[in-house]
Design a protein around this motif. Structure first.
Motif, PDB file in Angstrom:
ATOM      1  N   MET A 141      59.929  69.133  14.113  1.00 10.66           N
ATOM      2  CA  MET A 141      59.484  70.603  12.900  1.00 10.66           C
ATOM      3  C   MET A 141      59.999  70.144  11.732  1.00 10.66           C
ATOM      4  O   MET A 141      59.776  70.041  11.021  1.00 10.66           O
ATOM      5  CB  MET A 141      60.232  71.501  13.472  1.00 10.66           C
ATOM      6  N   ILE A 142      60.885  68.883  11.469  1.00  6.27           N
ATOM      7  CA  ILE A 142      61.972  68.549  10.240  1.00  6.27           C
ATOM      8  C   ILE A 142      60.632  67.445   9.921  1.00  6.27           C
ATOM      9  O   ILE A 142      60.266  67.890   8.888  1.00  6.27           O
ATOM     10  CB  ILE A 142      62.909  68.070  10.360  1.00  6.27           C
ATOM     11  N   GLY A 143      60.465  66.772  11.024  1.00  8.06           N
ATOM     12  CA  GLY A 143      59.058  65.424  10.554  1.00  8.06           C
ATOM     13  C   GLY A 143      58.154  66.287   9.660  1.00  8.06           C
ATOM     14  O   GLY A 143      56.968  65.585   9.437  1.00  8.06           O
ATOM     15  N   ASP A 144      57.622  67.817  10.536  1.00  4.30           N
ATOM     16  CA  ASP A 144      56.177  68.431   9.774  1.00  4.30           C
ATOM     17  C   ASP A 144      56.927  68.531   9.048  1.00  4.30           C
ATOM     18  O   ASP A 144      55.459  68.539   8.441  1.00  4.30           O
ATOM     19  CB  ASP A 144      56.052  69.210  10.916  1.00  4.30           C
ATOM     20  N   SER A 145      57.475  69.169   8.558  1.00  2.00           N
ATOM     21  CA  SER A 145      57.550  69.161   7.464  1.00  2.00           C
ATOM     22  C   SER A 145      57.712  68.457   5.825  1.00  2.00           C
ATOM     23  O   SER A 145      57.298  68.725   5.073  1.00  2.00           O
ATOM     24  CB  SER A 145      59.303  70.749   7.071  1.00  2.00           C
ATOM     25  N   VAL A 146      58.345  67.299   6.075  1.00  2.00           N
ATOM     26  CA  VAL A 146      58.649  66.606   5.616  1.00  2.00           C
ATOM     27  C   VAL A 146      57.271  65.763   5.260  1.00  2.00           C
ATOM     28  O   VAL A 146      56.778  64.767   4.630  1.00  2.00           O
ATOM     29  CB  VAL A 146      59.358  64.817   5.844  1.00  2.00           C
TER      30      VAL A 146
ATOM     31  N   GLY B 249      56.356  57.727   6.061  1.00  6.86           N
ATOM     32  CA  GLY B 249      57.619  56.417   6.795  1.00  6.86           C
ATOM     33  C   GLY B 249      58.530  57.785   7.295  1.00  6.86           C
ATOM     34  O   GLY B 249      59.256  57.568   8.627  1.00  6.86           O
ATOM     35  N   VAL B 250      59.352  58.455   6.649  1.00  6.11           N
ATOM     36  CA  VAL B 250      60.725  58.960   7.000  1.00  6.11           C
ATOM     37  C   VAL B 250      60.320  60.422   8.532  1.00  6.11           C
ATOM     38  O   VAL B 250      60.948  59.979   8.976  1.00  6.11           O
ATOM     39  CB  VAL B 250      61.009  60.606   6.221  1.00  6.11           C
ATOM     40  N   ALA B 251      59.488  60.923   7.638  1.00 10.50           N
ATOM     41  CA  ALA B 251      58.316  61.588   8.737  1.00 10.50           C
ATOM     42  C   ALA B 251      57.076  60.952  10.242  1.00 10.50           C
ATOM     43  O   ALA B 251      58.208  61.417  11.051  1.00 10.50           O
ATOM     44  CB  ALA B 251      57.082  61.985   8.397  1.00 10.50           C
ATOM     45  N   GLY B 252      57.619  59.363  10.040  1.00  9.24           N
ATOM     46  CA  GLY B 252      57.303  59.276  11.071  1.00  9.24           C
ATOM     47  C   GLY B 252      58.821  58.927  12.016  1.00  9.24           C
ATOM     48  O   GLY B 252      58.734  58.348  13.513  1.00  9.24           O
ATOM     49  N   VAL B 253      59.527  58.915  11.240  1.00  2.00           N
ATOM     50  CA  VAL B 253      61.084  58.283  12.160  1.00  2.00           C
ATOM     51  C   VAL B 253      60.745  58.953  13.267  1.00  2.00           C
ATOM     52  O   VAL B 253      61.649  59.364  13.791  1.00  2.00           O
ATOM     53  CB  VAL B 253      61.804  57.277  11.197  1.00  2.00           C
ATOM     54  N   LEU B 254      60.931  60.583  12.576  1.00  3.64           N
ATOM     55  CA  LEU B 254      61.675  61.523  12.658  1.00  3.64           C
ATOM     56  C   LEU B 254      60.452  61.989  14.018  1.00  3.64           C
ATOM     57  O   LEU B 254      60.907  62.651  15.599  1.00  3.64           O
ATOM     58  CB  LEU B 254      61.106  62.810  12.084  1.00  3.64           C
TER      59      LEU B 254
ATOM     60  N   VAL C  82      49.536  55.711   8.830  1.00  2.91           N
ATOM     61  CA  VAL C  82      50.307  56.050   6.949  1.00  2.91           C
ATOM     62  C   VAL C  82      50.935  55.750   6.271  1.00  2.91           C
ATOM     63  O   VAL C  82      50.213  55.245   4.827  1.00  2.91           O
ATOM     64  CB  VAL C  82      49.789  57.357   7.004  1.00  2.91           C
ATOM     65  N   ALA C  83      52.137  55.689   5.735  1.00  2.00           N
ATOM     66  CA  ALA C  83      53.117  54.965   5.415  1.00  2.00           C
ATOM     67  C   ALA C  83      52.876  53.860   5.016  1.00  2.00           C
ATOM     68  O   ALA C  83      53.061  53.053   3.756  1.00  2.00           O
ATOM     69  CB  ALA C  83      54.666  54.887   6.063  1.00  2.00           C
ATOM     70  N   VAL C  84      52.835  52.489   5.788  1.00  2.00           N
ATOM     71  CA  VAL C  84      52.004  51.394   5.489  1.00  2.00           C
ATOM     72  C   VAL C  84      50.657  51.324   4.365  1.00  2.00           C
ATOM     73  O   VAL C  84      50.981  50.666   3.586  1.00  2.00           O
ATOM     74  CB  VAL C  84      51.847  50.342   7.210  1.00  2.00           C
TER      75      VAL C  84
END
Length: 415
Positions: free
Chosen positions: A33-38, A182-187, A101-103
């Motif tokens: 959920m946090i990843g979705d929002s980020v 990148g943060v979303a992908g890590v989450l 996408v981050a890359v």
């Protein structure tokens, strides 16, 4: 097989809030959920920088289309192949896409077309992920713990809502959209690792969806199952009608109310904060208690009471009054919504959990958001008070539907 249609999971000797297996699922759900929002923060910022305001609006809206269109199919796939397999596969795809996408954003500046493509893919994968992750609780805990699990899930949603904005904003502020993705992908990677560690009770042969049937027949069979169920049919109707009346005022309506009254962003924040605190408190109460007597009647009365409080927000003379009304809305609808989720998972036969969850989720994330422009236009034409009152009446009608159903009024959560 129990009378609720759900087989008892192997006993762990622990309640859900002390069960490591449930806590892994809950942690995975929270990280997702946090990843979705980020992800949404990063997508919004990237869209705003890559094109015109109209193009940015298109990027943000386009992801909801495949999510709504494919949601019911996602439920069929969850029942056909098992929710654990589907949720792990879809989470892996989300993680890979967002990190890619981050890359790309780090090494180049692509146009809006890439963001549109990402939003479409993400929406389509969400249509698989959401029904599957919602169908897992009956397979990881005992029936008597489903109420507590729904309370824990509701509380996790509030925690994720509070944490996501600063995490996403900080990531974008420090490293731009690439860092946000990148943060979303890590989450999502954290969520995936936790989901892979969750142990799921294998279904009995009579609990499995018929793989010999076509997907279309399975979908039609799921809809017929819902229509013919004495508790499930009115319960999902309560949830759908409540969402249709509630979603617009609770989102765009509060923003326009604060603007019209001159309360500014702070007034909007206090009102929305009141709702969040109330919903979190209701979820925490259910997580601690684990069970509410006469759950079917309580959820219906909660919807009605929450709708009255929703109307009161539209007539609030001050920020303080709106915040108190928002607190009441959160308490009542938060408890009602958690009980609806627990009852859905209690009364649904395991073979239909994915399809039933997809129908319930469709109204929340697919259809209800479509009321936002309607509510906005109506407030522009007639003002805040009549629109909040009319929307609250629609929401309250959902609770009345529940109270009119004898089977639903007498529905109970298992001990």
């Amino acid at each position: 097989m129990t009378t609720t249609g759900i087989r008892t999971a192997p006993p762990t000797g622990k309640p859900a809030h002390r069960d490591g297996n449930v806590l892994r699922w809950l942690s995975a759900y929270t990280a997702s959920m946090i990843g979705d929002s980020v992800y949404f923060v990063a997508l919004s910022w990237a869209a705003a920088r890559s094109g015109s305001p109209a193009q940015a609006g298109l990027v943000l809206a386009v992801g909801s289309v495949p999510r709504a269109v494919l949601m019911l199919g996602g439920g069929v796939i969850a029942d056909r192949f098992g929710p654990r397999r589907v949720v792990i596969g879809s989470d892996a795809v989300r993680c890979a896409v967002i990190l890619a996408v981050a890359v790309l954003l780090f090494v180049t500046t692509p146009g809006s077309w890439l963001l549109v493509l990402v939003a479409l893919v993400f929406g389509a994968v969400d249509a698989l992920f959401l029904p599957s992750v919602g169908a897992l609780p009956p397979r990881i805990t005992a029936p008597g713990q489903l109420g507590r699990v729904q309370g824990m899930r509701g509380f996790a949603q509030r925690v994720a809502t509070v944490a996501a904005a600063p995490v996403g904003g900080l990531a974008v502020a420090v490293g731009g959209p690439a860092a946000g993705f990148g943060v979303a992908g890590v989450l999502f990677a954290v969520s995936l690792a936790l989901l892979m560690a969750v142990r799921v009770r294998e279904p009995a042969p009579d609990e499995q969806a018929g793989t010999s049937e076509t997907a279309r027949r399975q979908l039609v069979g799921g809809l017929r199952y819902i229509r013919g169920h004495r508790v499930l049919a009115p319960l999902l109707l309560v949830a759908a009608v409540m969402e249709l009346g509630f979603a617009g005022p609770a989102n765009i309506g509060v923003v326009l109310l604060a603007d019209e009254r001159g309360w500014g962003a702070a007034g909007m924040a206090w009102t929305v904060g009141g709702f969040g605190v109330g919903a979190g408190a209701a979820a925490l109460l259910l997580a601690v208690r684990g069970r509410v007597a006469r759950a079917g009647a309580v959820q219906a009365w909660g919807v009605v009471a929450g709708s009255v409080a929703l109307a009161a927000i539209g007539f609030a003379p001050s920020v303080g009054a709106a915040a108190v009304a928002g607190l009441c809305v959160g308490l009542c609808t938060g408890l009602g919504g958690a009980l609806i989720g627990a009852l859905v998972q209690t009364v649904t036969a395991p073979a239909y959990l994915g399809r039933v969850t997809s129908v319930a989720t469709l109204f929340t994330v697919g259809i209800a958001p479509m009321t936002y422009p309607v509510v906005g236009a109506a407030i522009g034409a007639w003002g805040v008070e009549p629109v909040f009152a009319a929307s609250a009446a629609v929401s309250a009608a959902g609770g009345v539907i529940g109270l009119c159903s004898r089977a639903l009024r007498h529905a109970e959560l298992p001990h």
